[in-house]
Motif scaffolding. Structure first.
Motif, mmCIF file in Angstrom:
data_model
loop_
_atom_site.group_PDB
_atom_site.id
_atom_site.type_symbol
_atom_site.label_atom_id
_atom_site.label_comp_id
_atom_site.label_asym_id
_atom_site.label_seq_id
_atom_site.Cartn_x
_atom_site.Cartn_y
_atom_site.Cartn_z
ATOM 1 N N GLY A 113 2.324 1.890 -3.351
ATOM 2 C CA GLY A 113 1.369 2.041 -4.447
ATOM 3 C C GLY A 113 1.222 0.793 -5.302
ATOM 4 O O GLY A 113 0.805 0.876 -6.453
ATOM 5 N N GLU A 149 0.829 -1.208 0.000
ATOM 6 C CA GLU A 149 0.000 0.000 0.000
ATOM 7 C C GLU A 149 0.864 1.260 0.000
ATOM 8 O O GLU A 149 0.628 2.189 -0.775
ATOM 9 C CB GLU A 149 -0.925 0.005 1.221
ATOM 10 N N ASP A 169 -0.833 -2.143 -6.163
ATOM 11 C CA ASP A 169 -2.196 -2.611 -5.921
ATOM 12 C C ASP A 169 -2.487 -3.837 -6.785
ATOM 13 O O ASP A 169 -1.717 -4.202 -7.659
ATOM 14 C CB ASP A 169 -3.215 -1.502 -6.180
#
Length: 120
Positions: free
Chosen positions: A77, A74, A79
């Motif tokens: 970044g 997280e 995902d």
């Protein structure tokens, strides 16, 4: 500050290379296993070595490591993938602990498993 998006990486010759996302995630997990938490100022949650070093004294290491990896994803970044399970495998020798880490693609629930080893 702008950065290169994962799974892009800068090669030694200065050119960008797009790696396979799963291969990049596995390489990232291997790096995390060798790095203690807090040693990378840009991402304080990066690193698992300190947890693995204390794995024989703590029963909740697998849960804590999975949580830390997901927090790191997280923070960076990354995902689309989450760690769903970490299991300490039975090792024939007492000098090395092996962990299986299961990643799930959140878009299609496809799973991938990799193994990391930590010498005690």
């Amino acid at each position: 500050m702008q950065s290169i998006a994962f799974p892009m990486r800068l090669q030694e010759n200065g050119l960008l290379l797009r790696d396979d996302k799963i291969a990049s995630l596995i390489a990232l997990l291997q790096m995390m296993a060798r790095t203690p938490a807090g040693s990378w100022a840009a991402c304080p949650t990066f690193g698992l070595r300190d947890l693995f070093e204390n794995s024989r004294q703590r029963a909740d290491v697998a849960r804590l490591a999975a949580s830390r990896i997901n927090e790191t994803f997280e923070d960076l970044g990354i995902d689309g993938y989450t760690v769903t399970e970490i299991v300490r495998e039975i090792s024939p020798g007492r000098e090395t602990d092996t962990y299986s880490i299961t990643l799930e693609n959140t878009a299609n629930t496809e799973t991938f498993t990799t193994y990391v080893a930590h010498e005690q």
